[in-house]
Design an enzyme around this catalytic site. Structure first.
Site, PDB file in Angstrom:
ATOM      1  N   ILE A 167       0.820  -1.225   0.000  1.00 40.85           N
ATOM      2  CA  ILE A 167       0.000   0.000   0.000  1.00 40.85           C
ATOM      3  C   ILE A 167       0.853   1.275   0.000  1.00 40.85           C
ATOM      4  O   ILE A 167       0.381   2.339  -0.408  1.00 40.85           O
ATOM      5  CB  ILE A 167      -0.969  -0.018   1.217  1.00 40.85           C
ATOM      6  CG1 ILE A 167      -2.088   1.013   1.025  1.00 40.85           C
ATOM      7  CG2 ILE A 167      -0.223   0.211   2.528  1.00 40.85           C
ATOM      8  CD1 ILE A 167      -3.240   0.844   1.970  1.00 40.85           C
ATOM      9  N   GLU A 181       7.631  -7.632 -17.756  1.00 42.07           N
ATOM     10  CA  GLU A 181       8.964  -8.250 -17.690  1.00 42.07           C
ATOM     11  C   GLU A 181       8.868  -9.765 -17.836  1.00 42.07           C
ATOM     12  O   GLU A 181       9.862 -10.429 -18.110  1.00 42.07           O
ATOM     13  CB  GLU A 181       9.647  -7.912 -16.367  1.00 42.07           C
ATOM     14  CG  GLU A 181      10.204  -6.493 -16.299  1.00 42.07           C
ATOM     15  CD  GLU A 181      11.410  -6.281 -17.212  1.00 42.07           C
ATOM     16  OE1 GLU A 181      12.312  -7.121 -17.205  1.00 42.07           O
ATOM     17  OE2 GLU A 181      11.417  -5.269 -17.936  1.00 42.07           O
ATOM     18  N   HIS A 227       4.310   1.698 -15.666  1.00 37.30           N
ATOM     19  CA  HIS A 227       3.340   2.753 -15.354  1.00 37.30           C
ATOM     20  C   HIS A 227       3.965   3.695 -14.338  1.00 37.30           C
ATOM     21  O   HIS A 227       4.546   3.278 -13.350  1.00 37.30           O
ATOM     22  CB  HIS A 227       2.010   2.179 -14.908  1.00 37.30           C
ATOM     23  CG  HIS A 227       2.125   1.051 -13.932  1.00 37.30           C
ATOM     24  ND1 HIS A 227       2.593  -0.197 -14.287  1.00 37.30           N
ATOM     25  CD2 HIS A 227       1.865   0.990 -12.623  1.00 37.30           C
ATOM     26  CE1 HIS A 227       2.593  -0.975 -13.231  1.00 37.30           C
ATOM     27  NE2 HIS A 227       2.167  -0.275 -12.201  1.00 37.30           N
ATOM     28  N   SER A 250       3.720  -8.658 -14.579  1.00 36.72           N
ATOM     29  CA  SER A 250       4.517  -7.604 -15.204  1.00 36.72           C
ATOM     30  C   SER A 250       4.864  -7.953 -16.641  1.00 36.72           C
ATOM     31  O   SER A 250       5.047  -9.137 -16.987  1.00 36.72           O
ATOM     32  CB  SER A 250       5.819  -7.454 -14.405  1.00 36.72           C
ATOM     33  OG  SER A 250       6.790  -6.782 -15.179  1.00 36.72           O
ATOM     34  N   TYR A 270      13.924 -10.952 -11.543  1.00 33.59           N
ATOM     35  CA  TYR A 270      12.648 -10.294 -11.260  1.00 33.59           C
ATOM     36  C   TYR A 270      11.550 -10.874 -12.162  1.00 33.59           C
ATOM     37  O   TYR A 270      10.475 -11.251 -11.693  1.00 33.59           O
ATOM     38  CB  TYR A 270      12.780  -8.780 -11.489  1.00 33.59           C
ATOM     39  CG  TYR A 270      11.449  -8.075 -11.459  1.00 33.59           C
ATOM     40  CD1 TYR A 270      10.870  -7.695 -10.246  1.00 33.59           C
ATOM     41  CD2 TYR A 270      10.743  -7.826 -12.632  1.00 33.59           C
ATOM     42  CE1 TYR A 270       9.630  -7.081 -10.219  1.00 33.59           C
ATOM     43  CE2 TYR A 270       9.499  -7.215 -12.607  1.00 33.59           C
ATOM     44  CZ  TYR A 270       8.956  -6.843 -11.404  1.00 33.59           C
ATOM     45  OH  TYR A 270       7.724  -6.246 -11.384  1.00 33.59           O
ATOM     46  N   ASP A 272       1.606   2.446  -6.786  1.00 30.28           N
ATOM     47  CA  ASP A 272       0.302   1.889  -7.159  1.00 30.28           C
ATOM     48  C   ASP A 272      -0.606   1.749  -5.948  1.00 30.28           C
ATOM     49  O   ASP A 272      -1.805   2.007  -6.024  1.00 30.28           O
ATOM     50  CB  ASP A 272       0.469   0.503  -7.806  1.00 30.28           C
ATOM     51  CG  ASP A 272       1.211   0.572  -9.119  1.00 30.28           C
ATOM     52  OD1 ASP A 272       1.580   1.674  -9.547  1.00 30.28           O
ATOM     53  OD2 ASP A 272       1.424  -0.501  -9.725  1.00 30.28           O
ATOM     54  N   LEU A 275       6.348 -10.216   3.941  1.00 31.68           N
ATOM     55  CA  LEU A 275       6.160 -11.193   2.855  1.00 31.68           C
ATOM     56  C   LEU A 275       6.986 -12.446   3.090  1.00 31.68           C
ATOM     57  O   LEU A 275       6.783 -13.461   2.435  1.00 31.68           O
ATOM     58  CB  LEU A 275       6.545 -10.589   1.501  1.00 31.68           C
ATOM     59  CG  LEU A 275       5.647  -9.508   0.918  1.00 31.68           C
ATOM     60  CD1 LEU A 275       6.128  -9.130  -0.480  1.00 31.68           C
ATOM     61  CD2 LEU A 275       4.193  -9.955   0.840  1.00 31.68           C
ATOM     62  N   ALA A 303       2.828  -5.829  -3.387  1.00 28.14           N
ATOM     63  CA  ALA A 303       4.144  -5.756  -2.748  1.00 28.14           C
ATOM     64  C   ALA A 303       5.145  -6.668  -3.440  1.00 28.14           C
ATOM     65  O   ALA A 303       4.821  -7.801  -3.795  1.00 28.14           O
ATOM     66  CB  ALA A 303       4.022  -6.171  -1.279  1.00 28.14           C
TER      67      ALA A 303
END
Ligand code: G4F
Length: 353
Positions: free
Chosen positions: A15, A134, A186, A132, A156, A19, A66, A88
């Site tokens: 959060i 990616e 973005h 993503s 990633y 985004d 996480l 996240a």
């Protein structure tokens, strides 16, 4: 008269990021009860870690990690969310070349733990995973769609493919309403300073403020499909309102090079990027991705989603915000009518290439 209509409850992991903060604002405007997961250190130092969250008193924040299934399970049990937006991640691609282990651990295990916690305690909760572009990496087609083969080119990207597949598998194996957005780059004035767009726009502002002399970048010829974060979070919400979960490409369908971004950003203050931008091979990535351009037809047809902010407006909004923050908005020009012509093969004046 009491209003017995319960507010819908959403939870956002991530959060405090770009985004997450826009999504929070969108959900509050829709009268959701919003909960967020943050690291404990963020609660101890909110001015530093939660600066993007404007309405801090309207969101309930929970410490969790996480890396810890127990902490995520505990939050799921306690909040009983109806929608969980999982944003996240270790999201800086460049860093994933330096520390593969932590990128894989955080991004893969974090997604797995949340899905598992939902399956065990709130299986009716709708889940959004931040995939993503990616994941496409060395894509064998341009533009890319939901059926383009993945060929990630960084740890990633690999971690995001794993999260995407976990999300799909929880949907198919356990019936979770779990969807993935395959989001292209973005940006916004809230973008972190390590990402190339913000590095450029903050550099422009610092140069006109006399705080910096040049902006040192890596490869200027790579191309990206750049949209506005505020609009991309709308797509996330729309995905979770569909009767059936699914995966969607979210993109503008237009690509520009880093060089064009820089040219446009400097033009916003009447300067020529070639006088200030240096391309430093030290900042090149070991592997780059093919030109990324998304085809968001499915999102347009099924979600009614489409991007509104064009490339020039996006760059101008970011430059303007950074100039205002430093009190140098007097340098701002009207929105340039076109992206300045860039000669991709031009040698940068005075640049060490
Ligand atoms: O701004 P970037 O670091 O973003 P990148 O790697 O495309 O990833 C972003 O978008 C993804 C969506 O496609 C997200 F999944 C991800 O989490 C993140 O939000 O780099 C953009 C391009 C790269 O090709 C990079 O090589 O810009 C090039 N670049 C050139 N000079 C630079 C620089 N990137 C950075 N960060 N810094 C430079 O100096």
């Amino acid at each position: 008269m009491h209003n017995f209509m319960a507010r819908r409850k959403a939870l956002i992991s991530g959060i405090s990021g770009q985004d997450g903060s826009y999504l929070l604002e969108l959900l509050l405007a829709k009268d959701y009860e919003v909960h967020g997961i943050v690291r404990r250190v963020a609660l101890e130092d909110p001015e530093h870690h939660l600066s993007r969250i404007v309405d801090r008193e309207r969101v309930q924040l929970h410490p969790a990690s996480l890396e810890s299934y127990a902490s995520l399970h505990h939050v799921a049990e306690r909040v009983q969310p109806e929608e969980w937006y999982h944003l996240a991640a270790q999201s800086f691609v460049s860093y994933s070349f330096d520390d593969e282990s932590s990128t894989l651990n955080t991004n893969m295990n974090g997604t797995h733990y949340i899905l598992s916690a939902l399956k065990n305690s709130v299986p009716s909760c709708r889940f959004y995973f931040a995939g993503s572009s990616e994941m496409f990496g060395n894509a064998d087609e341009v533009p890319q769609t939901e059926s383009t083969r993945f060929h990630p080119r960084s740890t990633y990207g690999i971690s995001k493919v794993a999260g995407f597949e976990l999300t799909r598998n929880y949907r198919e194996a356990y019936g979770l309403h779990a969807s993935s957005g395959i989001l292209y780059n973005h940006e916004s004035p809230r973008r972190g300073f390590v990402f190339v767009t913000r590095k450029i726009t903050s550099g422009v502002a610092r140069i006109v403020a006399g705080l910096q002399k040049e902006v040192r970048l890596g490869n200027l010829d790579v191309q990206r499909d750049w949209g506005h974060s505020r609009e991309y979070v709308e797509a996330m919400w729309l995905m979770l309102q569909q009767p059936e979960p699914d995966d969607y490409v979210i993109a503008t369908g237009e690509t520009h090079s880093v060089r064009e971004f820089a040219a446009m950003a400097f033009a916003c203050v009447g300067l020529d990027y070639r006088d200030y931008v240096k391309s430093d091979p030290v900042l090149f990535r070991p592997t780059e991705v093919n030109p990324l351009r998304g085809d968001a037809s499915k999102a347009r047809e099924r979600l009614g989603w489409q991007p509104r902010t064009g490339f020039r407006q996006l760059v101008r909004e970011m430059v303007e915000a950074d100039c205002r923050a430093l009190g140098v908005q007097g340098w701002l020009r009207d929105l340039p009518v076109a992206i300045p012509e860039v000669d991709e093969s031009a040698r940068l004046r005075g640049a060490a290439r």
